[in-house]
Design a protein around this motif. Structure first.
Motif, PDB file in Angstrom:
ATOM      1  N   SER A  22       0.720  -1.241  -0.174  1.00 27.25           N
ATOM      2  CA  SER A  22      -0.087  -0.032  -0.111  1.00 27.25           C
ATOM      3  C   SER A  22       0.946   1.309   0.042  1.00 27.25           C
ATOM      4  O   SER A  22       0.532   2.253  -0.516  1.00 27.25           O
ATOM      5  N   LEU A  23       1.927   1.092   0.458  1.00 34.52           N
ATOM      6  CA  LEU A  23       2.856   2.348   0.814  1.00 34.52           C
ATOM      7  C   LEU A  23       3.495   2.767  -0.776  1.00 34.52           C
ATOM      8  O   LEU A  23       3.863   3.790  -1.077  1.00 34.52           O
ATOM      9  N   VAL A  24       4.059   1.638  -1.353  1.00 32.73           N
ATOM     10  CA  VAL A  24       4.859   1.805  -2.788  1.00 32.73           C
ATOM     11  C   VAL A  24       4.069   1.457  -3.828  1.00 32.73           C
ATOM     12  O   VAL A  24       4.555   1.292  -4.881  1.00 32.73           O
ATOM     13  N   ASN A  25       2.724   1.192  -3.712  1.00 29.29           N
ATOM     14  CA  ASN A  25       1.820   0.636  -4.956  1.00 29.29           C
ATOM     15  C   ASN A  25       1.891   2.051  -5.929  1.00 29.29           C
ATOM     16  O   ASN A  25       1.488   3.201  -5.362  1.00 29.29           O
ATOM     17  N   GLY A  26       1.816   1.448  -6.944  1.00 24.18           N
ATOM     18  CA  GLY A  26       1.620   2.702  -7.939  1.00 24.18           C
ATOM     19  C   GLY A  26       2.676   2.533  -8.893  1.00 24.18           C
ATOM     20  O   GLY A  26       3.880   2.181  -8.838  1.00 24.18           O
ATOM     21  N   LYS A  27       2.385   3.508 -10.010  1.00 20.74           N
ATOM     22  CA  LYS A  27       3.453   2.983 -11.158  1.00 20.74           C
ATOM     23  C   LYS A  27       4.834   3.708 -10.904  1.00 20.74           C
ATOM     24  O   LYS A  27       5.785   3.269 -11.359  1.00 20.74           O
TER      25      LYS A  27
END
Length: 119
Positions: A22-27
């Protein structure tokens, strides 16, 4: 041997693994963390140029989320024009071994993966 990170019957979001995702999720979040680890301090436009494919708005949103999670620090200088610098927080620095392990794994495995160019 370690027990599973996501035990049966436990929602992924309720595990350490889910929390980390959840902290590092994302492109772009891991890419932003990488650039900050390499350069120590960067301004918004420097990050945008380094990443290349990110829009101004998306970068702003990603930086805000990383700051909210205490992974990066935002330092604003009271001057005109405004100057803002970003750097890794101590918490952000603590996640870098994980990203380093991902780099090592990729280096070791990319030549053997089907469809990927060999170096």
């Amino acid at each position: 041997m370690r027990e599973t990170c996501v035990p049966t019957g436990v929602a992924l979001k309720d595990t350490g693994f889910g929390y980390t995702l959840s902290l590092v999720n994302g492109k772009y979040k891991m890419v932003i963390l990488y650039w900050l680890s390499e350069n120590k301090v960067m301004r918004h436009n420097e990050l945008k140029r380094s990443i290349g494919t990110i829009s101004y708005k998306t970068l702003s949103v990603m930086l805000k989320e990383l700051e909210e999670h205490d992974l990066i620090l935002r330092k604003e200088y009271p001057q005109i024009p405004p100057k803002v610098e970003y750097s890794l927080s101590e918490r952000g620095k603590s996640i870098m071994p994980l990203l380093d392990m991902m780099c090592d794994w990729g280096e070791a495995n990319m030549v053997s993966a089907p469809g990927l160019m060999q170096r």
